[in-house]
Design a protein around this motif. Structure first.
Motif, short mmCIF file in Angstrom:
data_model
loop_
_atom_site.label_atom_id
_atom_site.label_comp_id
_atom_site.label_asym_id
_atom_site.label_seq_id
_atom_site.Cartn_x
_atom_site.Cartn_y
_atom_site.Cartn_z
N ASN A 1 1.00 -1.10 0.24
CA ASN A 1 0.22 -0.08 0.06
C ASN A 1 0.77 1.41 -0.02
O ASN A 1 0.39 2.27 0.55
CB ASN A 1 -1.00 0.11 1.27
N CYS A 2 1.97 1.48 -0.68
CA CYS A 2 2.71 2.46 -0.82
C CYS A 2 1.94 3.27 -2.01
O CYS A 2 1.52 2.70 -2.92
CB CYS A 2 4.24 1.95 -1.24
N ARG A 3 2.13 4.70 -1.67
CA ARG A 3 1.36 5.39 -2.63
C ARG A 3 2.22 5.68 -3.96
O ARG A 3 1.47 6.17 -5.02
CB ARG A 3 1.11 6.84 -1.86
N THR A 4 3.54 5.62 -3.84
CA THR A 4 4.41 5.76 -5.10
C THR A 4 5.39 4.68 -5.18
O THR A 4 5.68 4.12 -4.17
CB THR A 4 5.03 7.28 -4.99
N GLN A 5 6.03 4.55 -6.41
CA GLN A 5 7.01 3.56 -6.43
C GLN A 5 8.30 4.15 -5.72
O GLN A 5 8.90 3.29 -5.38
CB GLN A 5 7.33 3.89 -8.09
N ALA A 6 8.21 5.30 -5.79
CA ALA A 6 9.68 5.97 -5.05
C ALA A 6 9.46 5.71 -3.50
O ALA A 6 10.61 5.24 -3.11
CB ALA A 6 9.75 7.46 -5.18
N GLN A 7 8.33 5.69 -2.99
CA GLN A 7 8.10 5.36 -1.55
C GLN A 7 8.39 3.89 -1.23
O GLN A 7 9.24 3.67 -0.29
CB GLN A 7 6.83 5.66 -1.03
N ALA A 8 7.86 2.90 -2.33
CA ALA A 8 8.12 1.70 -1.95
C ALA A 8 9.87 1.50 -2.25
O ALA A 8 10.05 0.48 -1.32
CB ALA A 8 7.29 0.90 -3.09
#
Length: 75
Positions: free
Chosen positions: A36-43
């Motif tokens: 449930n990360c909002r962005t690829q960068a966050q993940a």
């Protein structure tokens, strides 16, 4: 141990990342995961931060547990 980070898009604004042994033929029991990360960068940032922590544990000689070993629930 040869660890790898995998990041996957699971739909609109839903990213998943895990850390697993690169030699593991089935990705169903990683050492760590985030969902449930909002962005690829966050993940990717979350996975890389955890990978740094895991590397430190391995240097100290600690054993890494898989998610299934700890929770009893497959990913």
């Amino acid at each position: 141990m040869n660890l790898r980070v995998r990041v996957m898009n699971c739909g609109s604004r839903h990213w998943y990342a895990d850390i697993d042994d690169a030699d593991d033929p089935q990705p169903d029991d990683p050492f760590w995961y985030v969902d449930n990360c909002r962005t690829q960068a966050q993940a990717l940032e979350s996975a890389c931060a955890e990978l740094r922590l895991m590397a430190g544990r391995l240097v100290r000689g600690d054993h890494l547990d898989r998610v299934l070993e700890v929770t009893g629930v497959p990913v």
